[in-house]
Motif scaffolding. Structure first.
Motif, mmCIF file in Angstrom:
data_model
loop_
_atom_site.group_PDB
_atom_site.id
_atom_site.type_symbol
_atom_site.label_atom_id
_atom_site.label_comp_id
_atom_site.label_asym_id
_atom_site.label_seq_id
_atom_site.Cartn_x
_atom_site.Cartn_y
_atom_site.Cartn_z
ATOM 1 N N ALA A 217 0.831 -1.219 0.000
ATOM 2 C CA ALA A 217 0.000 0.000 0.000
ATOM 3 C C ALA A 217 0.865 1.268 0.000
ATOM 4 O O ALA A 217 0.625 2.171 -0.824
ATOM 5 N N VAL A 236 -7.608 -6.203 -4.775
ATOM 6 C CA VAL A 236 -6.419 -5.417 -4.431
ATOM 7 C C VAL A 236 -6.056 -4.479 -5.587
ATOM 8 O O VAL A 236 -5.619 -3.351 -5.359
ATOM 9 N N GLN A 239 -7.678 -1.274 -5.096
ATOM 10 C CA GLN A 239 -7.031 -0.450 -4.049
ATOM 11 C C GLN A 239 -5.739 0.185 -4.559
ATOM 12 O O GLN A 239 -5.445 1.345 -4.273
ATOM 13 N N GLN A 242 -6.639 3.037 -6.779
ATOM 14 C CA GLN A 242 -7.130 4.195 -6.008
ATOM 15 C C GLN A 242 -5.964 4.955 -5.377
ATOM 16 O O GLN A 242 -5.907 6.174 -5.412
ATOM 17 N N ARG A 243 -5.021 4.220 -4.808
ATOM 18 C CA ARG A 243 -3.871 4.884 -4.173
ATOM 19 C C ARG A 243 -3.005 5.581 -5.213
ATOM 20 O O ARG A 243 -2.513 6.682 -4.990
#
Ligand code: NAD
Length: 483
Positions: A217, A236, A239, A242-243
């Motif tokens: 992350a 994942v 995610q 998005q990050r």
């Protein structure tokens, strides 16, 4: 059997091995026993790894492509020299049979050599002229490394997924921070040792073994990273995207699949059964490219099922290190339970269990499962629609070519497909109609570094391998001059 008496360092930054602060226990899935302890990375180590990669970038990015090719070849040679050991690491950490581990290692060697060749060619084509409609200007296009890149990979083909990212990233002139799966870090640790021996300048390649939350992350969020290349699950992948979006960084995503094998009316049934077995049970079905849906022409349906049952029941499941083993263990308990859950729900949904569905009686321990075949799988069921990632084949009948194509395309994924049939014109037509990034006709799932890897719809963003894999790590610059 491999033995790791000491805790292994799980962090390699700026040419130095370090014991990180986040311990990882690596399990042997065939025995369910701890295989190794790794002193893995915490978030602080990611910070240092990115810093080291950034510091190394200006020198590495201006090396000639031919110079980079020398390192890539040295890595390929190092992998070849440790082929046996790497195979053992793959098998004991992932649970796959040794012969499959050999295919993986050979793929890694081929990939590094291929990108060495491409880097040599890049030396010639890094700058090329662009024809313009005006004599008043000249223009050239230049391909430059995009910067420091983060590579995040899963556990099902450790080292292979890494090589598909790492070799083109280095060939392009990028500096790298690699995060292997916390489930299978051992092959990547050995690969890092080989890279260290290749003499690659410090900081160009950095390794941080650790969990998704502690390492993956922050890597995806780090503003100094130009691009994240991720292979893993769709959940994942969302995610990561998005990050990455917060700092508008590029992403390449290789995600899940729910791919089909189409058995046409004129198919050679023996070949169809072999392709179904390979597409469903290789790597214990833990493949993004698993052709876990098999769509069979009505006229062949019953005979195909009978032959597939015979083939599936004959597959030798067991010790990955035994010479006659055809299918090893699933990777860990969580995956094992996930697959068993899919099987239970499939039965409840009314799919007909033809064979398998349980642990082989002779293997009381280890995450082993008998090759499983379901027939008459309801089209709306999770078994038919969701990625299972285990040795489970789902079979349905189709009454026409158009219906077979429609069934295959009726999914949110689009990674690969396979077609079996004898009429070349028809098989080509069907291949063209399938919404998938790779289609095999009458062929096993062969993958060459020269052919692109990636899919349609929710399976991918971008393509790996081939020149496409290289351009994923390049920026394009046009230089226009008044003449
Ligand atoms: P996963 O998504 O759980 O993990 C993949 C990697 O992401 C691991 O290194 C993990 O530690 C890391 N990660 C987890 N959470 C993260 C987060 N929040 N931010 C950043 N990184 C994070 O996948 P998996 O279970 O290891 O692998 C199985 C999946 O991978 C399947 O869905 C399969 O289809 C997919 N896969 C796709 C391809 C392809 O080429 N399309 C190839 C292999 C595997």
């Amino acid at each position: 059997m491999l033995n790791f008496p000491q805790t292994l360092p799980g962090v390699y930054i700026n040419g130095t091995w370090q014991h990180g602060n986040a311990p990882l226990t690596v399990i042997n899935p065939a025995t369910e026993q701890p295989l190794a302890q790794v002193a893995g990375a915490d978030t602080g180590a990611v910070e240092h790894a990115v810093q080291a990669a950034q510091a190394a970038f200006s020198a590495w990015s201006t090396t000639s492509a031919a110079e980079r090719a020398v390192y890539l070849r040295a890595i390929a040679e190092g992998v070849a020299a440790r082929r046996e050991h790497l195979m053992q690491l793959q098998s004991s950490n992932n649970g796959k049979p040794l012969f499959e581990a050999g295919i993986d290692v050979d793929d890694v060697i081929a990939t590094f050599n291929y990108y060495a060749d491409l880097a040599d060619a890049l030396g010639v084509s890094q700058d090329s002229n662009v024809p313009l409609p005006s004599d008043a200007f000249s223009a050239r296009v230049r391909r430059e490394p995009c910067g420091v890149v983060g590579l995040i990979v899963p556990w099902n083909f450790p080292m292979v997924t890494t090589a598909w990212k790492l070799a083109p990233a280095l060939a392009a002139g990028c500096c790298v921070v690699l995060k292997p799966s916390e489930v299978t870090p051992l092959p990547e640790l050995e690969l890092a040792a080989i890279i260290a021996e290749s003499g690659l300048p410090d900081g160009v390649f950095n390794l941080v073994c650790g969990t998704g939350l502690a390492v993956g992350a922050p890597l995806a969020a780090d503003p100094r990273i130009a691009r994240i290349s991720f292979t893993g699950s769709n959940a994942v992948g969302v995610q990561v995207m998005q990050r990455a979006a917060e700092t508008i960084k590029g992403v390449s995503l290789e995600l899940g699949g729910k791919s089909s094998l189409l058995v046409l009316e004129d198919a050679d049934l023996e070949l169809a059964v072999e392709m179904a077995s390979g597409g469903g049970f290789f790597n214990a079905g833990q493949m993004c490219s698993a052709t876990s849906r098999v769509v069979v022409a009505d006229a062949l349906y019953d005979e195909f099922l009978e032959r597939l049952k015979t083939r599936a029941e004959a597959i030798k499941v067991g010790d990955p290190f035994a010479e006659d083993t055809e299918m090893g263990a699933l990777v860990n308990q969580a995956q094992y339970e996930r697959v068993l859950g899919h099987i239970d729900r499939g039965v409840s949904a009314g799919a007909r269990l033809i064979c398998g569905g349980q642990r082989p009686q002779h293997l009381p321990c280890g995450y082993f499962l008998r090759p499983t075949v379901f027939a008459d799988v309801p089209q709306g069921s999770a078994l038919w629609r969701e990625e299972i990632f285990g040795p489970v084949l789902c079979v349905r009948r189709a009454t026409s070519e158009a219906e077979a194509i429609a069934q295959a395309n009726d999914t949110e994924f689009g990674l690969v497909a396979s077609v079996v049939g004898q009429d070349p014109e028809r098989t080509e037509r069907v291949a063209n109609a399938l919404l998938a990034g790779m289609v095999w006709i009458n062929a096993p799932q062969v993958i060459f570094p020269q052919t692109a890897w990636g899919g349609y719809k929710q399976s991918s963003i971008g393509r790996e391998l081939g020149p496409w894999g290289l351009s994923a790590f390049q920026e394009i610059k046009h230089v226009v001059r008044a003449v």
